[in-house]
Design a protein around this motif. Structure first.
Motif, PDB file in Angstrom:
ATOM      1  N   ALA A 224      -5.869  -4.594  -3.036  1.00 40.70           N
ATOM      2  CA  ALA A 224      -5.512  -3.323  -3.519  1.00 40.70           C
ATOM      3  C   ALA A 224      -6.739  -2.392  -3.938  1.00 40.70           C
ATOM      4  O   ALA A 224      -6.805  -1.214  -3.861  1.00 40.70           O
ATOM      5  CB  ALA A 224      -4.471  -3.442  -4.389  1.00 40.70           C
TER       6      ALA A 224
ATOM      7  N   MET B 280       0.883  -1.255   0.153  1.00 34.94           N
ATOM      8  CA  MET B 280       0.115   0.053   0.042  1.00 34.94           C
ATOM      9  C   MET B 280       0.815   1.262  -0.004  1.00 34.94           C
ATOM     10  O   MET B 280       0.257   2.191  -0.344  1.00 34.94           O
ATOM     11  CB  MET B 280      -0.687   0.009   1.468  1.00 34.94           C
ATOM     12  CG  MET B 280      -2.120  -0.988   1.088  1.00 34.94           C
ATOM     13  SD  MET B 280      -3.228  -0.849  -0.164  1.00 34.94           S
ATOM     14  CE  MET B 280      -4.007   0.596   0.526  1.00 34.94           C
TER      15      MET B 280
ATOM     16  N   VAL C 146       0.731   3.163  -5.716  1.00 36.45           N
ATOM     17  CA  VAL C 146      -0.665   2.635  -4.843  1.00 36.45           C
ATOM     18  C   VAL C 146      -1.168   3.671  -4.105  1.00 36.45           C
ATOM     19  O   VAL C 146      -2.272   4.112  -4.165  1.00 36.45           O
ATOM     20  CB  VAL C 146      -0.568   1.301  -4.255  1.00 36.45           C
ATOM     21  CG1 VAL C 146      -1.714   0.820  -3.327  1.00 36.45           C
ATOM     22  CG2 VAL C 146       0.011   0.407  -5.121  1.00 36.45           C
TER      23      VAL C 146
ATOM     24  N   VAL D  37       0.922  -4.022  -8.431  1.00 35.92           N
ATOM     25  CA  VAL D  37       0.696  -5.084  -7.255  1.00 35.92           C
ATOM     26  C   VAL D  37       0.588  -6.382  -8.262  1.00 35.92           C
ATOM     27  O   VAL D  37       0.163  -6.626  -9.364  1.00 35.92           O
ATOM     28  CB  VAL D  37      -0.487  -4.820  -6.499  1.00 35.92           C
ATOM     29  CG1 VAL D  37      -0.367  -3.470  -5.982  1.00 35.92           C
ATOM     30  CG2 VAL D  37      -1.766  -5.028  -7.375  1.00 35.92           C
TER      31      VAL D  37
ATOM     32  N   GLN E 216      -2.694  -9.781  -5.220  1.00 32.63           N
ATOM     33  CA  GLN E 216      -3.008  -8.883  -4.180  1.00 32.63           C
ATOM     34  C   GLN E 216      -3.961  -7.830  -5.075  1.00 32.63           C
ATOM     35  O   GLN E 216      -4.347  -6.754  -4.377  1.00 32.63           O
ATOM     36  CB  GLN E 216      -1.799  -8.168  -4.001  1.00 32.63           C
ATOM     37  CG  GLN E 216      -0.970  -9.277  -2.710  1.00 32.63           C
ATOM     38  CD  GLN E 216      -0.011  -8.358  -2.216  1.00 32.63           C
ATOM     39  OE1 GLN E 216       0.683  -7.419  -2.821  1.00 32.63           O
ATOM     40  NE2 GLN E 216       0.405  -8.559  -0.892  1.00 32.63           N
ATOM     41  N   SER E 217      -4.514  -8.072  -6.214  1.00 32.81           N
ATOM     42  CA  SER E 217      -5.242  -7.158  -6.982  1.00 32.81           C
ATOM     43  C   SER E 217      -6.714  -6.815  -6.287  1.00 32.81           C
ATOM     44  O   SER E 217      -7.074  -5.613  -6.310  1.00 32.81           O
ATOM     45  CB  SER E 217      -5.438  -7.334  -8.400  1.00 32.81           C
ATOM     46  OG  SER E 217      -6.137  -8.531  -8.491  1.00 32.81           O
TER      47      SER E 217
ATOM     48  N   ILE F 272      -3.134   0.891 -10.217  1.00 37.15           N
ATOM     49  CA  ILE F 272      -2.747  -0.048  -9.192  1.00 37.15           C
ATOM     50  C   ILE F 272      -2.370  -1.505  -9.547  1.00 37.15           C
ATOM     51  O   ILE F 272      -1.595  -2.200  -9.211  1.00 37.15           O
ATOM     52  CB  ILE F 272      -4.168  -0.074  -8.470  1.00 37.15           C
ATOM     53  CG1 ILE F 272      -4.230   1.006  -7.427  1.00 37.15           C
ATOM     54  CG2 ILE F 272      -3.993  -1.581  -7.417  1.00 37.15           C
ATOM     55  CD1 ILE F 272      -5.624   1.161  -6.884  1.00 37.15           C
TER      56      ILE F 272
END
Length: 496
Positions: free
Chosen positions: A404, A267, A272, A396, A400-401, A392
């Motif tokens: 996120a 993060m 991000v 990532v 983890q999308s 984003i």
């Protein structure tokens, strides 16, 4: 963390024409349901015999539920599969709509709005499914279409509300949400395939989930009720303090546990973090502007010497160009992302939003001014919404999308709550004396001008934020692994 399975061949992938409409409808169903009650809150207060301040809990409860459940559903989707979590998200929306249709109790209606908030999980889950399932040359356009659907659905929801109230009562609004939700469930169940990517080695983080829910709840309740309680009241300041302390505890927990709900290192990556800041500002602008424009249009012109004495339907129609603008922005945004990367559409989104609000601050005496500004603003919002997931997803790893994009969606919601509160404070802080007594105090024209200029400033700041994100190599490579092979080339241009 297990290695992501290799993507299936193009022949084995679901057709773009088969999967994408189901996901877009799911996104539309949530955005329509979330905003449809906004213009009918005053009439609901009379219908349910509650005060004007208490009726706002119908929005606060929904925003709060969406903010808390969106990251949880996004992360569980990463862990155990996006399609099951998407169906659970839509099931909450359907259950809430069904409860709202069946009750006449204000308390149960709040419960219904909480259940509907589960639909907030649609955005990150749908984006993750597009990234997993569509051929890579279709991913950018698919993500842009789903993201822009948030703006489209919000605009359509306002129009549909006015249209339904012209012929039926407020229950018809919830019947509409139920119909949208059931259709979305059916399409997702039969058209969206099972997930190719899950984080099978990931674990649950109940303490992280609990503390995340805690600080988000305290923050949103304080922001949403600040105008009613007073911004310097003990309750408001106390909740802000609780939010700050619990957020700090949450941050400590997430850095200590082996399987955090939210990876704070991920993060904190500028691609991000700054995109999330832009999301907060764009959310402020979108929700704040919808409220201000709708109120301005419905102001009785004979009393205030401004406004258009519009009905709920007429005010919704004035905002319809924003939905059309967001619809146009999806393919335009995808094209710009493919050719220039996501920075340009995000910058343009903020600039166009600022232009629209500045235009209204200067010109607002004709209905055509509202239509023009609404269209420009919708185009800007659509471009910004299309660009944020691209930033984003490029920063990532695929597993983890969900979380996120979920956190980005949460910050848009938080921004919307702040924007609505700030606009309300501006409008109620400068009211006019009228020759006759009416129940509602009317803001002065200067108050509306200040609201328009405030939104314009927020949008131009959002347009400047992308310049803080530098363009580097793909995220997975930067993390030390191979680039995710099922990500489109267009979605791996940004990182930090």
């Amino acid at each position: 963390m297990s290695e992501a399975p290799q993507p299936t061949t193009a022949a084995e992938k679901q057709s773009n024409a088969r999967v994408l409409p189901a996901l877009i409808l799911a996104m539309l169903s949530f955005s329509v349901v979330q905003t449809a009650v906004v213009p009918i809150l005053p009439s609901l207060a009379k219908e349910l015999d509650v005060s004007g301040s208490n009726i706002t809990w119908l929005m606060t409860a929904n925003l709060l539920s969406a903010a808390v459940l969106t990251p949880l559903l996004g992360r569980f989707g990463d862990l155990r599969g996006r399609k099951p979590m998407l169906l659970i998200s839509l099931a909450g929306l359907v259950a809430g709509s069904a409860l709202a249709v069946s009750t006449h109790s204000f308390t149960w209606l709040i419960v219904a709005r909480v259940l509907q908030g589960a639909g907030g999980g649609v955005m990150p889950l749908a984006i993750s499914i597009v990234r997993d399932e569509l051929p890579k040359q279709k991913v950018t356009g698919g993500v842009a279409a789903i993201s822009a659907s948030m703006g489209v659905g919000s605009g359509l929801g306002l129009v549909a509300t006015g249209l339904l109230l012209e012929h039926w009562n407020y229950k018809s609004i919830f019947w509409m949400g139920l119909a949208f939700g059931l259709l979305a469930v059916a399409l997702v169940a039969f058209r969206v395939p099972s997930d190719p990517v899950t984080d099978k080695d990931g674990g649950a983080d109940p303490l992280g989930a609990l503390t995340l829910a805690g600080w988000l709840s305290a923050l949103l309740v304080a922001v949403s009720q600040g105008n009613h309680w007073g911004w310097t009241s003990t309750k408001t300041l106390g909740l802000f303090a609780v939010a700050a302390v619990v957020a700090l505890i949450w941050g400590i927990i997430e850095t200590k546990v082996s399987h955090p709900l939210v990876d704070l290192k991920m993060m904190s990556r500028p691609a991000v973090a700054f995109t999330n800041l832009a999301g907060l500002l764009i959310g402020f602008g979108m929700y704040g502007s919808f409220m201000v424009i709708s109120n301005f249009a419905q102001t009785p012109e004979k009393l205030a010497h401004y406004g258009f004495t519009a009905t709920v339907l007429h005010a919704g129609v004035m905002l319809l160009p924003s939905a059309i603008g967001s619809m146009v922005a999806a393919p335009v945004g995808a094209l710009l992302i493919a050719r220039r990367g996501p920075r340009l559409p995000l910058v343009l989104g903020g600039v166009l939003g600022a232009v629209a609000m500045a235009y209204l601050a200067l010109r607002h005496s004709h209905e055509g001014d509202i239509y023009t500004a609404s269209a420009i603003f919708g185009l800007g919002i659509g471009l910004a919404f299309a660009a944020m997931p691209a930033f984003i997803n490029g920063a990532v790893p695929v597993e983890q999308s969900g979380i996120a994009n979920g956190m980005n969606s949460v910050l848009r919601t938080v921004g919307g709550a702040i924007g609505t509160a700030v606009m309300t404070a501006i409008l109620t802080g400068d009211t006019m004396k009228l020759p006759i007594k009416i129940q509602v105090l009317l803001p002065t024209l200067d108050a509306y001008k200040h609201a328009f200029w405030t939104t314009a400033v927020v949008c131009i700041i959002a347009g400047a934020v992308p310049f803080l994100i530098r363009t580097v190599k793909p995220a997975a490579t930067a993390l030390g692994g191979s680039a995710p092979q099922d990500s489109s080339a267009e979605l791996v241009k940004t990182d930090a």
